[in-house]
Each structure stands twice: as C-alpha cells, then as structure tokens.
Design a protein around this motif. Sequence first.
Motif, PDB file in Angstrom:
ATOM      1  N   SER A  93       3.826   2.327  -2.955  1.00 54.99           N
ATOM      2  CA  SER A  93       3.511   1.033  -2.345  1.00 54.99           C
ATOM      3  C   SER A  93       3.796   1.028  -0.844  1.00 54.99           C
ATOM      4  O   SER A  93       3.245   0.202  -0.107  1.00 54.99           O
ATOM      5  CB  SER A  93       4.306  -0.083  -3.030  1.00 54.99           C
ATOM      6  OG  SER A  93       3.860  -0.281  -4.349  1.00 54.99           O
TER       7      SER A  93
ATOM      8  N   THR B 225       5.448  -5.577  -0.283  1.00 56.11           N
ATOM      9  CA  THR B 225       4.897  -5.412  -1.623  1.00 56.11           C
ATOM     10  C   THR B 225       6.008  -5.767  -2.593  1.00 56.11           C
ATOM     11  O   THR B 225       7.118  -5.246  -2.481  1.00 56.11           O
ATOM     12  CB  THR B 225       4.429  -3.969  -1.902  1.00 56.11           C
ATOM     13  OG1 THR B 225       3.463  -3.580  -0.930  1.00 56.11           O
ATOM     14  CG2 THR B 225       3.817  -3.874  -3.303  1.00 56.11           C
TER      15      THR B 225
ATOM     16  N   VAL C  36       7.000  -5.612  -6.475  1.00 61.18           N
ATOM     17  CA  VAL C  36       6.636  -4.943  -7.718  1.00 61.18           C
ATOM     18  C   VAL C  36       7.440  -5.553  -8.853  1.00 61.18           C
ATOM     19  O   VAL C  36       8.667  -5.498  -8.860  1.00 61.18           O
ATOM     20  CB  VAL C  36       6.898  -3.425  -7.631  1.00 61.18           C
ATOM     21  CG1 VAL C  36       6.536  -2.751  -8.958  1.00 61.18           C
ATOM     22  CG2 VAL C  36       6.114  -2.804  -6.484  1.00 61.18           C
TER      23      VAL C  36
ATOM     24  N   VAL D   6       9.425  -3.111   0.520  1.00 64.75           N
ATOM     25  CA  VAL D   6       9.003  -3.080  -0.882  1.00 64.75           C
ATOM     26  C   VAL D   6      10.172  -3.561  -1.740  1.00 64.75           C
ATOM     27  O   VAL D   6      11.287  -3.045  -1.618  1.00 64.75           O
ATOM     28  CB  VAL D   6       8.579  -1.665  -1.314  1.00 64.75           C
ATOM     29  CG1 VAL D   6       8.167  -1.665  -2.787  1.00 64.75           C
ATOM     30  CG2 VAL D   6       7.434  -1.161  -0.443  1.00 64.75           C
TER      31      VAL D   6
ATOM     32  N   LYS E  47       7.814  -2.296   6.911  1.00 72.78           N
ATOM     33  CA  LYS E  47       7.373  -2.458   5.524  1.00 72.78           C
ATOM     34  C   LYS E  47       8.583  -2.690   4.631  1.00 72.78           C
ATOM     35  O   LYS E  47       9.601  -2.004   4.737  1.00 72.78           O
ATOM     36  CB  LYS E  47       6.632  -1.202   5.055  1.00 72.78           C
ATOM     37  CG  LYS E  47       6.194  -1.236   3.601  1.00 72.78           C
ATOM     38  CD  LYS E  47       4.991  -2.158   3.385  1.00 72.78           C
ATOM     39  CE  LYS E  47       4.553  -2.191   1.924  1.00 72.78           C
ATOM     40  NZ  LYS E  47       3.292  -2.918   1.722  1.00 72.78           N
TER      41      LYS E  47
ATOM     42  N   PHE F 229      -4.823   0.011  -6.267  1.00 73.92           N
ATOM     43  CA  PHE F 229      -4.197   0.873  -5.273  1.00 73.92           C
ATOM     44  C   PHE F 229      -4.844   2.251  -5.291  1.00 73.92           C
ATOM     45  O   PHE F 229      -4.436   3.119  -6.059  1.00 73.92           O
ATOM     46  CB  PHE F 229      -2.702   0.983  -5.533  1.00 73.92           C
ATOM     47  CG  PHE F 229      -2.033  -0.357  -5.578  1.00 73.92           C
ATOM     48  CD1 PHE F 229      -1.704  -1.030  -4.414  1.00 73.92           C
ATOM     49  CD2 PHE F 229      -1.791  -0.972  -6.788  1.00 73.92           C
ATOM     50  CE1 PHE F 229      -1.128  -2.282  -4.443  1.00 73.92           C
ATOM     51  CE2 PHE F 229      -1.208  -2.227  -6.826  1.00 73.92           C
ATOM     52  CZ  PHE F 229      -0.881  -2.875  -5.660  1.00 73.92           C
TER      53      PHE F 229
ATOM     54  N   ASP G 181       5.250  -7.056   6.506  1.00 70.72           N
ATOM     55  CA  ASP G 181       4.369  -6.468   5.506  1.00 70.72           C
ATOM     56  C   ASP G 181       5.221  -6.183   4.270  1.00 70.72           C
ATOM     57  O   ASP G 181       6.259  -5.533   4.363  1.00 70.72           O
ATOM     58  CB  ASP G 181       3.755  -5.176   6.044  1.00 70.72           C
ATOM     59  CG  ASP G 181       2.782  -4.545   5.067  1.00 70.72           C
ATOM     60  OD1 ASP G 181       2.464  -5.177   4.045  1.00 70.72           O
ATOM     61  OD2 ASP G 181       2.351  -3.409   5.325  1.00 70.72           O
TER      62      ASP G 181
ATOM     63  N   ALA H  49      -1.770  -2.317  -1.145  1.00 67.51           N
ATOM     64  CA  ALA H  49      -0.514  -2.899  -1.615  1.00 67.51           C
ATOM     65  C   ALA H  49       0.091  -3.824  -0.573  1.00 67.51           C
ATOM     66  O   ALA H  49       1.088  -4.487  -0.839  1.00 67.51           O
ATOM     67  CB  ALA H  49       0.486  -1.794  -1.958  1.00 67.51           C
ATOM     68  N   SER H  50      -0.531  -3.876   0.585  1.00 65.51           N
ATOM     69  CA  SER H  50      -0.011  -4.696   1.674  1.00 65.51           C
ATOM     70  C   SER H  50      -0.040  -6.170   1.322  1.00 65.51           C
ATOM     71  O   SER H  50      -1.079  -6.720   0.932  1.00 65.51           O
ATOM     72  CB  SER H  50      -0.831  -4.442   2.950  1.00 65.51           C
ATOM     73  OG  SER H  50      -0.383  -5.259   4.003  1.00 65.51           O
ATOM     74  N   ASN H  51       1.125  -6.823   1.424  1.00 64.00           N
ATOM     75  CA  ASN H  51       1.257  -8.260   1.163  1.00 64.00           C
ATOM     76  C   ASN H  51       0.752  -8.657  -0.220  1.00 64.00           C
ATOM     77  O   ASN H  51       0.066  -9.660  -0.383  1.00 64.00           O
ATOM     78  CB  ASN H  51       0.540  -9.065   2.250  1.00 64.00           C
ATOM     79  CG  ASN H  51       1.153  -8.845   3.616  1.00 64.00           C
ATOM     80  OD1 ASN H  51       2.366  -8.723   3.759  1.00 64.00           O
ATOM     81  ND2 ASN H  51       0.311  -8.769   4.642  1.00 64.00           N
ATOM     82  N   GLU H  52       1.115  -7.851  -1.205  1.00 64.42           N
ATOM     83  CA  GLU H  52       0.700  -8.112  -2.583  1.00 64.42           C
ATOM     84  C   GLU H  52       1.901  -8.223  -3.514  1.00 64.42           C
ATOM     85  O   GLU H  52       2.944  -7.618  -3.293  1.00 64.42           O
ATOM     86  CB  GLU H  52      -0.202  -6.976  -3.097  1.00 64.42           C
ATOM     87  CG  GLU H  52      -1.572  -6.914  -2.434  1.00 64.42           C
ATOM     88  CD  GLU H  52      -2.488  -8.042  -2.870  1.00 64.42           C
ATOM     89  OE1 GLU H  52      -2.163  -8.738  -3.857  1.00 64.42           O
ATOM     90  OE2 GLU H  52      -3.535  -8.229  -2.225  1.00 64.42           O
TER      91      GLU H  52
END
Length: 320
Positions: free
Chosen positions: A290, A249, A251, A201, A199, A316, A247, A296-299
């Motif tokens: 996140s 996120t 922000v 972020v 992951k 979320f 994967d 929040a995955s792949n957003e």
Amino acid sequence: EKKAPVDMGPAKPYVMVGVAVMALGAVLMADRMAAASVGSGKIASHNRAISKAPFQLSRRRAMSSIAPVVFLSSVKLKARADPSKTPGKILVAGATGNTGKRTLDYLKAKYPNVEIIAGVRSLEKAEKLGINDVVEVRKLDVTSSDDDLKEALKDIDAVVCVTGFVPNNPFQMKKAAHQVDNEGTKKLVDAAKSVGVSKFVLVSSILTNGRAIGQQDNPGFVITNAFGGALDEKLEAEKYLRSSGMDFTIVRPGGLKNTPPAGNLVVTEEDKTFGGEISRDTVAKVLAESVFAPKASNEVIEIVEDETASSPLSLFPTLQ
C-alpha cells in the motif's frame, strides 16, 4: 468441512457482551488482540446466522459465517513498486508485533534498495527477536511525548502503523484502548505530518464503522468491542488520519490468523465486509504494498481470504 447453520434467535448485544466478559480470562490466555482480530470461517449471508458448533469466544472467530463480502478483488500478491513513488525510508511502527514483524520482514526482503526502520516500544524485545541485526531500530511508543515521536520519525518518508493495545488487564482495557488505538495513533499522525512524512498506512479492522452501517448487533462487532471499545477507538483514529491532509491508506483486515494464507485475497471497499479471516502474512504484504500502489492513495480497504473468490479485478494493480 462446512457446518450446518443454526438459528440464533433474537440474541441481544448485552447478552453477548456478558458471555464475552465471563470468558475474558480464557480468551486473554489464548490469544493476544493485535490489530483488532475479528471474523472467521466461510462467508455466508447475514440472514443465515452462525454455525451449529458450540460457541467459542474468540475475537478471530467472532463473526464466523455471518455476512457477505462483495468480491472486488482476488489477486496474487507480487511486489511491483512504482519507481516514481518509492520512498527512501519506511518506518514500521509496532515492528515487534505478530503482524508488524511480518511487515518488516516482507519490506526488507522485497525492497532491498529502500531503508527499512523498525519502530518499537520495547528495545529489549526487538533485540530478542533479532531485529537489531537486520534493520535500524528506533524507540517508538505512541503514548510517549510529541517530541519523542518526532525524533523517532526524523527523515522518514513513509509510516506503516501496525500498533495496537494488548488487553493484559481486563480492568484497564478501555483506558489502554483509548491511549493506544485512539490517542496514540492520532499523536503518531501529528508527528508524522509535522516532520514531513509523505505516506501513512494504518492497519485497522473490519467493522470499525459497525454502528453506522447497521452491524452493531453483529457478533464480531459486539465481542471485539467488549475489549475496551477497541473498534470505536480505532474508528476515531481512522477519521483523524483521513482528515489530516496526508496521503493515507487504511487497511481493515478480517480475523487475523497466524497460519499461512488460504485462498485468494479479497479486497472490498469500506463497510462492505462483515466477516472473514485472513493470514497475517497476507495482511503484511498488503500493508507494505500500500505504500507503493498508486490506487491505494487515500483509500480505505477491507481484506479477507476466500477459497471461492474468482474475480480478477484488482483495486491495486501493483499487487497483481
């Protein structure tokens, strides 16, 4: 207290850039540009223009009252991780920065069963901040070699990237922004992918995609991008992460405040928020959560705070 609007007239981007450059020295003394700090104040229509108060060049205040926000979420933050997705080790890159340190502290306090690692450029600064006494500290400079980055990310499950160039030298800003916010982030993404990080972020900024969505004349975009083309560089890094296969996120916060949260958290889809402020404390919470929030995955999300937001819908659920 609300300020009466004033018609700015047909101000051109190059005029605003000139003002930004002239006042650059004062801005650099007043505040460090961390995480593309843009936007501020109450949110108003793009056609209403900005306040009547004397213009103050500030990345945080650059977009005061200039654009609407589509309210998709107004939620109170409460940590509620998905046990099936809880990573064993999370590394915060840029952990000595204003937002990075808050993210580190939040993760450590809310997730005692998860090992939190501080990725820092300066080991000396980390020691002065007392980070060494709380978590493991690893040397991590996004401008360093690929091997060094892979070593720093060894056995890490999730990365929260809160790095950002600091415009100390006005004659080197473009180079620094490219090295850190563009190439540096890309190198960190590559290193994370190569060692099996699951992951990633990334903190970015609202208006990174300003050129494509008709916001190239937005004062927030013009002034912030005058600092080394920071928004353009961040956009390239965003695109790279999105195409990485990991994967992710992303922000995008509004103007960053060092003060406590004021108002409710407002979450929007990408390219919907053109102004607004948000506390670094709130940004840190969103970055941390996140990692765990399934939705929040792949957003790509954009966040600000607003006292009048009332929509209960959350993108979320784990943030509710």
